[in-house]
Design an enzyme around this catalytic site. Structure first.
Site, PDB file in Angstrom:
ATOM      1  CB  SER A  16      27.287 103.589  12.116  1.00 13.66           C
ATOM      2  OG  SER A  16      26.214 103.776  12.997  1.00 13.66           O
ATOM      3  CG  ASN A  17      26.536 103.866  17.665  1.00 12.04           C
ATOM      4  OD1 ASN A  17      26.841 104.966  18.127  1.00 12.04           O
ATOM      5  ND2 ASN A  17      25.323 103.599  17.195  1.00 12.04           N
ATOM      6  CG  MET A  95      19.474  94.449  17.417  1.00 16.98           C
ATOM      7  SD  MET A  95      18.844  95.818  18.463  1.00 16.98           S
ATOM      8  CE  MET A  95      18.993  97.220  17.372  1.00 16.98           C
ATOM      9  CG  HIS A 114      17.632 103.142  23.838  1.00 19.87           C
ATOM     10  ND1 HIS A 114      17.233 101.957  23.253  1.00 19.87           N
ATOM     11  CD2 HIS A 114      16.521 103.911  23.949  1.00 19.87           C
ATOM     12  CE1 HIS A 114      15.923 102.006  23.033  1.00 19.87           C
ATOM     13  NE2 HIS A 114      15.470 103.181  23.446  1.00 19.87           N
TER      14      HIS A 114
END
Ligand code: GAR
Length: 208
Positions: A16-17, A95, A114
């Site tokens: 989504s980012n 990740m 973050h």
């Protein structure tokens, strides 16, 4: 017209980012352009977003060790970024801890988002950490990537109130809304050449 800053986005999941960045880049007058999406996971939702938006993407085998990446994959990422003329690497839910040549070559040109107000709640499950601790405010942070975990100089932060009855899901969803605004704003500032690192501080020209 000034040339746009070419951006590589690294993601592992939903994306989504990545989508928020890609939509910003597609907007008129935005000074950044997504050159490539790099994922470490063939099932990453981000790949679907890239294909729908006509953005080049590549899946990388970063090695079997969770949270880490092989030096070879780091080297190959730099090669692809160089081929594409990438000037900024954006980690968007990637990740793995970046190391090797990507870290060395893109120091000062690699940023991360973050889902907490750093330096609190670094690492995984930041929203749960914030809830478990009982803070009244959390939020999101865009920061430069350095060799530590979520330790680089902070570019932007947005505050989100923690409400009574919040769960990890509800808090994460409200933080995500801010992430989707904050990350494109940070990339814009970088692309406009308004961001300077001064020790631990980040100075932004003409920004309140
Ligand atoms: C986002 O909330 C991002 O802040 C977080 O992972 C999510 C990725 O979602 N990143 C970290 O926790 C990094 N430590 P997305 O794939 O929908 O952008």
């Amino acid at each position: 017209m000034k040339e746009k800053l070419k951006v590589a986005v690294l993601a592992s999941g939903r994306g989504s980012n990545f989508k928020a960045l890609a939509e910003a880049c597609a907007g008129e007058g935005y000074p950044g352009d997504i050159a490539i999406l790099i994922v470490d996971n063939p099932d990453a939702g981000a790949l679907q977003v890239a294909s729908e938006m006509g953005i080049d993407s590549v899946v990388f085998d970063c090695g079997p060790k969770k949270g880490s990446m092989t030096l070879e994959s780091s080297e190959r990422m730099v090669e692809i970024c160089n081929e594409k003329g990438v000037g900024l690497v954006c980690l968007a839910g990637f990740m793995r801890i970046v190391k090797g040549r990507l870290m060395d070559d893109y120091v000062g040109r690699m940023i991360n988002i973050h889902p907490a107000l750093l330096p609190n709640f670094k690492g995984l499950n930041a929203q749960k950490q914030a809830l478990d601790y009982g803070v009244k405010y959390s939020g999101c942070t865009v920061h430069f990537v350095d060799k530590g975990i979520d330790t680089g100089p902070i570019i932007l932060q947005k505050i989100v109130s923690v409400e009574q009855g919040d769960t990890e899901e509800t808090l994460s969803a409200r933080i995500l809304v801010e992430e989707h605004k904050t990350y494109p704003e940070a990339v814009r500032l970088m692309a406009e050449g308004r961001v300077r690192i001064d020790g631990r501080r980040v100075v932004i020209k003409g920004h309140d």
